[in-house]
Design a protein around this motif. Structure first.
Motif, short mmCIF file in Angstrom:
data_model
loop_
_atom_site.label_atom_id
_atom_site.label_comp_id
_atom_site.label_asym_id
_atom_site.label_seq_id
_atom_site.Cartn_x
_atom_site.Cartn_y
_atom_site.Cartn_z
N ALA A 89 0.81 -1.23 0.00
CA ALA A 89 0.00 0.00 0.00
C ALA A 89 0.83 1.27 0.00
O ALA A 89 0.44 2.28 -0.57
N ASN A 90 2.01 1.23 0.63
CA ASN A 90 2.84 2.43 0.75
C ASN A 90 3.79 2.63 -0.43
O ASN A 90 4.53 3.61 -0.46
N LEU A 91 3.77 1.70 -1.37
CA LEU A 91 4.61 1.82 -2.57
C LEU A 91 3.73 2.26 -3.73
O LEU A 91 2.52 2.05 -3.74
N SER A 92 4.37 2.84 -4.74
CA SER A 92 3.61 3.29 -5.92
C SER A 92 3.19 2.09 -6.76
O SER A 92 3.67 0.96 -6.57
N LYS A 125 -1.76 2.66 -15.66
CA LYS A 125 -0.80 3.58 -16.29
C LYS A 125 -1.11 5.02 -15.88
O LYS A 125 -0.20 5.82 -15.62
N GLU A 126 -2.40 5.32 -15.80
CA GLU A 126 -2.81 6.68 -15.39
C GLU A 126 -2.38 6.97 -13.95
O GLU A 126 -2.23 8.13 -13.57
N ARG A 127 -2.22 5.92 -13.15
CA ARG A 127 -1.91 6.09 -11.72
C ARG A 127 -0.53 5.56 -11.37
O ARG A 127 -0.27 5.18 -10.23
N ILE A 128 0.36 5.58 -12.32
CA ILE A 128 1.66 4.90 -12.21
C ILE A 128 2.49 5.35 -11.00
O ILE A 128 3.18 4.56 -10.38
N LYS A 129 2.37 6.64 -10.64
CA LYS A 129 3.17 7.16 -9.51
C LYS A 129 2.38 7.24 -8.21
O LYS A 129 2.90 7.61 -7.17
N GLN A 130 1.12 6.86 -8.30
CA GLN A 130 0.23 6.96 -7.13
C GLN A 130 0.52 5.82 -6.15
O GLN A 130 0.84 4.70 -6.57
N ASN A 131 0.40 6.10 -4.85
CA ASN A 131 0.54 5.04 -3.87
C ASN A 131 -0.58 4.02 -4.04
O ASN A 131 -1.75 4.39 -4.17
N ALA A 132 -0.21 2.75 -4.00
CA ALA A 132 -1.18 1.69 -4.29
C ALA A 132 -2.34 1.69 -3.29
O ALA A 132 -3.46 1.33 -3.63
N GLY A 133 -2.07 2.12 -2.05
CA GLY A 133 -3.12 2.14 -1.03
C GLY A 133 -4.23 3.13 -1.31
O GLY A 133 -5.30 3.04 -0.71
N THR A 134 -4.00 4.08 -2.22
CA THR A 134 -5.03 5.08 -2.54
C THR A 134 -5.90 4.66 -3.73
O THR A 134 -6.82 5.38 -4.11
N LEU A 135 -5.61 3.50 -4.31
CA LEU A 135 -6.40 3.02 -5.45
C LEU A 135 -7.75 2.48 -4.97
O LEU A 135 -7.90 2.05 -3.82
N GLY A 137 -10.80 -0.43 -4.96
CA GLY A 137 -10.70 -1.89 -4.83
C GLY A 137 -10.43 -2.57 -6.16
O GLY A 137 -9.59 -3.47 -6.26
N GLY A 138 -11.14 -2.14 -7.20
CA GLY A 138 -10.95 -2.73 -8.53
C GLY A 138 -9.56 -2.49 -9.07
O GLY A 138 -8.93 -3.39 -9.65
N GLU A 139 -9.06 -1.27 -8.85
CA GLU A 139 -7.70 -0.93 -9.33
C GLU A 139 -6.65 -1.72 -8.56
O GLU A 139 -5.65 -2.16 -9.14
N GLN A 140 -6.89 -1.93 -7.27
CA GLN A 140 -5.95 -2.74 -6.48
C GLN A 140 -5.92 -4.19 -6.98
O GLN A 140 -4.87 -4.82 -7.02
N GLN A 141 -7.10 -4.69 -7.36
CA GLN A 141 -7.15 -6.05 -7.90
C GLN A 141 -6.39 -6.12 -9.23
O GLN A 141 -5.66 -7.07 -9.50
#
Length: 234
Positions: A89-92, A125-135, A137-141
């Motif tokens: 979650a804390n990584l991009s 790709k649109e969220r490439i630099k975003q922290n994974a924890g902010t995605l 549920g669907g994007e995290q999957q």
């Protein structure tokens, strides 16, 4: 490609898996369906050496891999997308994907595979630099599946990919699972949404309280009265 023979798993005094026998042939999608607590996740965790079987063996491409260290299984070509995603979650987004390729040295092919993942999941790709924890549920999957694909697996273990997702997102995820399979990856799918799982699988097994009680082609199970009553809400 994969054979599980007489697998027993215990949690303390609880006999969670009871003499499980299961086979997945190269190129197939095989699904494991059953109620909560039936032993579906335990089966995948045993395959990834996250649980140690009491008895039985697991054969992958002719080699006994029972109890082999998890990172060695990844090197053999088995990728596991766990229940609940388990992204970092804390990584991009990009750092999560990079970790999926941590055993690989082929830089040019790795770059190609990033593009393959972004083609399958443009939102990543649109969220490439975003922290994974902010995605969402669907994007995290999507990220969990993308991270697993970065290992170029021969076999993908998917644990409840539809859990907690909106129906439209579930459809997208399942379309992608079919695409991944058509591109040459064998899939073992654990899924509570039996209807959805059986609609894309070649063959299926039904697990009830740690035992396999039914098996057959997905179409046979889709039209089996017991399965329809117990898992398809009919």
């Amino acid at each position: 490609m994969l054979k599980i023979n007489n697998l027993d798993i215990f949690y303390g005094g609880i006999h969670a898996l009871k003499k499980i026998n299961l086979e997945v042939k190269q190129g197939e999608i095989v699904t494991l369906i059953g109620a909560n607590g039936a032993g579906k996740t335990s089966t995948l965790r045993a395959l990834s050496s996250l649980e140690k079987p009491k008895n039985g063996e697991i054969i992958f491409n002719g080699e006994n891999i029972t109890g082999m260290a998890p990172h060695k299984l990844v090197a053999k070509g088995i990728s596991h997308v766990p229940e609940g995603r388990k992204i970092f979650a804390n990584l991009s987004v990009m750092e999560n994907l990079e970790l999926g390729a941590y055993l690989r040295k082929d830089k040019k092919s790795i770059e190609e595979d990033y593009e393959m993942v972004f083609e399958k999941f443009p939102r990543l790709k649109e969220r490439i630099k975003q922290n994974a924890g902010t995605l969402s549920g669907g994007e995290q999957q999507m990220l969990a599946i993308g991270r697993a694909l970065m290992n170029r697996p021969k076999m993908l273990l998917l644990d409840e990919p539809s859990m907690g997702l909106a129906p439209l997102v579930v459809n997208d995820i399942f379309d992608t699972i079919v695409e991944i399979n058509k591109a040459g990856t064998t899939i073992l799918l654990v899924e509570q949404n039996a209807n959805k799982a059986l609609s894309i699988a070649d063959r299926a097994y039904v697990l009830e309280t740690g035992r396999i009680t039914l098996q057959g082609t997905a179409d046979e199970l889709l039209h089996d009265d017991k399965v329809r009553a117990a898992y398809l809400g009919e």
